[in-house]
Design a protein around this motif. Structure first.
Motif, PDB file in Angstrom:
ATOM      1  N   GLN A  11      14.294 -12.141 -10.190  1.00  0.00           N
ATOM      2  CA  GLN A  11      12.914 -12.098  -9.708  1.00  0.00           C
ATOM      3  C   GLN A  11      11.926 -12.641 -10.735  1.00  0.00           C
ATOM      4  O   GLN A  11      11.054 -13.463 -10.413  1.00  0.00           O
ATOM      5  N   LEU A  12      12.043 -12.191 -11.965  1.00  0.00           N
ATOM      6  CA  LEU A  12      11.057 -12.564 -12.965  1.00  0.00           C
ATOM      7  C   LEU A  12      11.183 -14.019 -13.384  1.00  0.00           C
ATOM      8  O   LEU A  12      10.175 -14.707 -13.580  1.00  0.00           O
ATOM      9  N   TYR A 156      11.728 -12.617  -3.977  1.00  0.00           N
ATOM     10  CA  TYR A 156      13.046 -13.066  -4.414  1.00  0.00           C
ATOM     11  C   TYR A 156      13.982 -11.881  -4.667  1.00  0.00           C
ATOM     12  O   TYR A 156      13.545 -10.793  -5.010  1.00  0.00           O
ATOM     13  N   GLY A 157      15.269 -12.148  -4.559  1.00  0.00           N
ATOM     14  CA  GLY A 157      16.263 -11.178  -4.991  1.00  0.00           C
ATOM     15  C   GLY A 157      16.230  -9.867  -4.235  1.00  0.00           C
ATOM     16  O   GLY A 157      15.594  -9.722  -3.198  1.00  0.00           O
ATOM     17  N   ALA A 158      16.943  -8.890  -4.784  1.00  0.00           N
ATOM     18  CA  ALA A 158      17.023  -7.565  -4.174  1.00  0.00           C
ATOM     19  C   ALA A 158      15.951  -6.679  -4.767  1.00  0.00           C
ATOM     20  O   ALA A 158      15.865  -6.515  -5.993  1.00  0.00           O
ATOM     21  N   ASN A 159      15.103  -6.103  -3.925  1.00  0.00           N
ATOM     22  CA  ASN A 159      14.071  -5.196  -4.407  1.00  0.00           C
ATOM     23  C   ASN A 159      13.626  -4.296  -3.256  1.00  0.00           C
ATOM     24  O   ASN A 159      14.000  -4.504  -2.099  1.00  0.00           O
ATOM     25  N   PHE A 160      12.826  -3.293  -3.572  1.00  0.00           N
ATOM     26  CA  PHE A 160      12.429  -2.268  -2.603  1.00  0.00           C
ATOM     27  C   PHE A 160      11.707  -2.866  -1.392  1.00  0.00           C
ATOM     28  O   PHE A 160      11.949  -2.448  -0.252  1.00  0.00           O
ATOM     29  N   VAL A 161      10.825  -3.819  -1.611  1.00  0.00           N
ATOM     30  CA  VAL A 161      10.061  -4.392  -0.506  1.00  0.00           C
ATOM     31  C   VAL A 161      10.988  -5.081   0.487  1.00  0.00           C
ATOM     32  O   VAL A 161      10.887  -4.868   1.708  1.00  0.00           O
ATOM     33  N   ARG A 162      11.903  -5.876  -0.002  1.00  0.00           N
ATOM     34  CA  ARG A 162      12.845  -6.566   0.888  1.00  0.00           C
ATOM     35  C   ARG A 162      13.724  -5.563   1.632  1.00  0.00           C
ATOM     36  O   ARG A 162      14.006  -5.733   2.819  1.00  0.00           O
ATOM     37  N   THR A 163      14.150  -4.533   0.931  1.00  0.00           N
ATOM     38  CA  THR A 163      14.986  -3.518   1.568  1.00  0.00           C
ATOM     39  C   THR A 163      14.236  -2.808   2.691  1.00  0.00           C
ATOM     40  O   THR A 163      14.779  -2.599   3.784  1.00  0.00           O
ATOM     41  N   MET A 164      12.992  -2.429   2.433  1.00  0.00           N
ATOM     42  CA  MET A 164      12.204  -1.752   3.458  1.00  0.00           C
ATOM     43  C   MET A 164      11.994  -2.649   4.678  1.00  0.00           C
ATOM     44  O   MET A 164      12.117  -2.188   5.829  1.00  0.00           O
ATOM     45  N   PRO A 184       4.170   0.289  -8.920  1.00  0.00           N
ATOM     46  CA  PRO A 184       4.733  -0.936  -8.349  1.00  0.00           C
ATOM     47  C   PRO A 184       4.148  -2.141  -9.075  1.00  0.00           C
ATOM     48  O   PRO A 184       2.954  -2.166  -9.409  1.00  0.00           O
ATOM     49  N   THR A 185       4.985  -3.149  -9.325  1.00  0.00           N
ATOM     50  CA  THR A 185       4.532  -4.298 -10.105  1.00  0.00           C
ATOM     51  C   THR A 185       5.121  -5.581  -9.528  1.00  0.00           C
ATOM     52  O   THR A 185       6.342  -5.721  -9.453  1.00  0.00           O
ATOM     53  N   ALA A 186       4.258  -6.502  -9.139  1.00  0.00           N
ATOM     54  CA  ALA A 186       4.714  -7.789  -8.616  1.00  0.00           C
ATOM     55  C   ALA A 186       5.268  -8.640  -9.757  1.00  0.00           C
ATOM     56  O   ALA A 186       4.669  -8.715 -10.839  1.00  0.00           O
ATOM     57  N   ALA A 187       6.400  -9.282  -9.526  1.00  0.00           N
ATOM     58  CA  ALA A 187       7.012 -10.116 -10.562  1.00  0.00           C
ATOM     59  C   ALA A 187       6.064 -11.220 -11.019  1.00  0.00           C
ATOM     60  O   ALA A 187       6.035 -11.576 -12.205  1.00  0.00           O
ATOM     61  N   HIS A 188       5.279 -11.759 -10.093  1.00  0.00           N
ATOM     62  CA  HIS A 188       4.337 -12.816 -10.470  1.00  0.00           C
ATOM     63  C   HIS A 188       3.246 -12.276 -11.401  1.00  0.00           C
ATOM     64  O   HIS A 188       2.749 -13.011 -12.270  1.00  0.00           O
ATOM     65  N   ASP A 189       2.886 -11.010 -11.245  1.00  0.00           N
ATOM     66  CA  ASP A 189       1.914 -10.407 -12.162  1.00  0.00           C
ATOM     67  C   ASP A 189       2.522 -10.200 -13.543  1.00  0.00           C
ATOM     68  O   ASP A 189       1.830 -10.336 -14.563  1.00  0.00           O
ATOM     69  N   GLU A 216      -2.524   1.056  -9.801  1.00  0.00           N
ATOM     70  CA  GLU A 216      -2.593   2.420  -9.265  1.00  0.00           C
ATOM     71  C   GLU A 216      -1.198   3.009  -9.078  1.00  0.00           C
ATOM     72  O   GLU A 216      -0.401   2.493  -8.289  1.00  0.00           O
ATOM     73  N   PRO A 217      -0.879   4.099  -9.777  1.00  0.00           N
ATOM     74  CA  PRO A 217       0.421   4.740  -9.564  1.00  0.00           C
ATOM     75  C   PRO A 217       0.558   5.268  -8.136  1.00  0.00           C
ATOM     76  O   PRO A 217      -0.435   5.604  -7.476  1.00  0.00           O
ATOM     77  N   THR A 218       1.795   5.359  -7.676  1.00  0.00           N
ATOM     78  CA  THR A 218       2.059   5.890  -6.341  1.00  0.00           C
ATOM     79  C   THR A 218       3.470   6.452  -6.328  1.00  0.00           C
ATOM     80  O   THR A 218       4.121   6.566  -7.359  1.00  0.00           O
ATOM     81  N   ASN A 219       3.956   6.834  -5.155  1.00  0.00           N
ATOM     82  CA  ASN A 219       5.348   7.276  -5.030  1.00  0.00           C
ATOM     83  C   ASN A 219       6.071   6.359  -4.056  1.00  0.00           C
ATOM     84  O   ASN A 219       5.453   5.548  -3.355  1.00  0.00           O
ATOM     85  N   TRP A 220       7.385   6.479  -3.996  1.00  0.00           N
ATOM     86  CA  TRP A 220       8.169   5.557  -3.168  1.00  0.00           C
ATOM     87  C   TRP A 220       7.804   5.664  -1.687  1.00  0.00           C
ATOM     88  O   TRP A 220       7.767   4.664  -0.976  1.00  0.00           O
ATOM     89  N   HIS A 221       7.531   6.868  -1.220  1.00  0.00           N
ATOM     90  CA  HIS A 221       7.179   7.050   0.187  1.00  0.00           C
ATOM     91  C   HIS A 221       5.878   6.322   0.521  1.00  0.00           C
ATOM     92  O   HIS A 221       5.798   5.578   1.510  1.00  0.00           O
ATOM     93  N   ALA A 222       4.857   6.510  -0.303  1.00  0.00           N
ATOM     94  CA  ALA A 222       3.580   5.835  -0.066  1.00  0.00           C
ATOM     95  C   ALA A 222       3.723   4.324  -0.220  1.00  0.00           C
ATOM     96  O   ALA A 222       3.074   3.551   0.502  1.00  0.00           O
ATOM     97  N   PHE A 223       4.570   3.899  -1.151  1.00  0.00           N
ATOM     98  CA  PHE A 223       4.826   2.464  -1.331  1.00  0.00           C
ATOM     99  C   PHE A 223       5.468   1.888  -0.070  1.00  0.00           C
ATOM    100  O   PHE A 223       5.094   0.808   0.403  1.00  0.00           O
ATOM    101  N   ALA A 224       6.413   2.622   0.497  1.00  0.00           N
ATOM    102  CA  ALA A 224       7.059   2.165   1.732  1.00  0.00           C
ATOM    103  C   ALA A 224       6.044   2.029   2.864  1.00  0.00           C
ATOM    104  O   ALA A 224       6.054   1.045   3.621  1.00  0.00           O
ATOM    105  N   GLU A 225       5.171   3.001   2.979  1.00  0.00           N
ATOM    106  CA  GLU A 225       4.145   2.918   4.022  1.00  0.00           C
ATOM    107  C   GLU A 225       3.240   1.709   3.811  1.00  0.00           C
ATOM    108  O   GLU A 225       2.828   1.046   4.782  1.00  0.00           O
TER     109      GLU A 225
END
Length: 292
Positions: A11-12, A156-164, A184-189, A216-225
């Motif tokens: 990804q990076l 790109y690649g395997a990551n939480f966003v693609r999985t969701m 959560p952190t975007a690879a481009h960032d 902004e910190p969050t949790n996996w559930h909120a990230f999925a939403e």
């Protein structure tokens, strides 16, 4: 600037290619098909051949659960490979930025983790990444820096966003852990952060460990939403996302409950800021939807 990136295909590395090219840099990425970073001579030879102005180590063994049964492979890449690149960069007097992880911490408490906090990885992956960090620290204040980050996602690649997105296309309901927090952190960032740090690492004013992540910190559930809300802009279905505890979703490797990183040291660099991960999320979702 010519940037040599180890970890082609990840990804990076792909994000570094995107962002580096956009800002007028030449980016060369090397991957396993070219060499193994566990091969010290091959690493030194590649650096001598390419003569870059900056070296970035984006190569890593990142299969967190699989690492529990493959510790030798994890340490060969994350410890030994890192040491080989760092040593060769120092020998050639080339600035070097290594990318590490929030998993070096045990994840207790509720305040963000600072660079000087005691480490305590919960599994093989975190331990192997910490060993890589320590191998760089042994070189002293050379022209190098380590950038710890977390919850990386991209098109790109395997990551939480693609999985969701994949799971949400087939299932009306998903269960996602809600008691683990991070940034959560975007690879481009991350690529942009590396480019910002590069001149400071080169002149020696930035060295040691830095933390970087989404604002902004969050949790996996909120990230999925948030993932499904972003996908809804494209008419994608929004499944019901039920919050569950870590105990309800056992995995071979333990995850830190609190892996929120304190990014104050990075923010002290001129021009530094923490990006809104939701903006990066929309861009990643747009690219994934467009790619089908």
């Amino acid at each position: 600037m010519h940037i040599l990136v180890f970890g082609r295909g990840g990804q990076l590395a792909l994000a570094m290619q995107d962002q580096g090219t956009k800002t007028g840099h030449r980016v060369t990425c090397l991957g396993r098909e070219s060499l193994s970073i566990a091969d010290e001579a091959a690493v030194a030879g590649a650096i001598a051949a390419h003569k870059p102005d900056l070296i970035v180590n984006a190569a890593a063994y990142t299969a967190v659960d699989k690492a529990e049964s493959e510790p030798d492979q994890a340490f060969a890449v994350n410890r030994d490979g890192t040491r080989h690149i760092a040593a060769a960069a120092r020998q050639a007097d080339i600035p070097f930025i290594h990318v590490s992880t929030d998993y070096v911490f045990e994840g207790g408490g509720d305040r963000p983790w600072r660079e000087d906090d005691a480490t305590g990885p919960l599994g093989v992956y975190g331990a192997s990444k910490l060993a890589g960090e320590l191998s760089i620290a042994e070189l002293g204040k050379a022209r190098n820096a380590t950038l710890r980050t977390s919850w990386v996602f991209s098109p790109y690649g395997a990551n939480f966003v693609r999985t969701m997105l994949r799971l949400g296309a087939d299932r009306p309901e998903l269960r996602v852990v809600a008691d683990q927090r991070g940034r959560p952190t975007a690879a481009h960032d991350i690529a942009d952060a590396i480019l910002l740090m590069a001149p400071f690492v080169a002149d020696g004013s930035a060295h040691g460990i830095y933390h970087f992540g989404g604002a902004e910190p969050t949790n996996w559930h909120a990230f999925a939403e948030a993932v499904f809300a972003s996908a809804a802009r494209h008419g994608r279905p929004i499944p019901v996302v039920k919050p569950i505890s870590t105990a309800e979703y056992p995995t071979p490797a333990k995850r830190p409950a609190n892996s929120v990183l304190d990014c104050s040291r990075y923010l002290a660099l001129p021009g530094a800021h923490l990006p809104d991960w939701r903006v990066g999320l929309d861009r990643a979702v747009d690219a994934l939807v467009a790619a089908g």
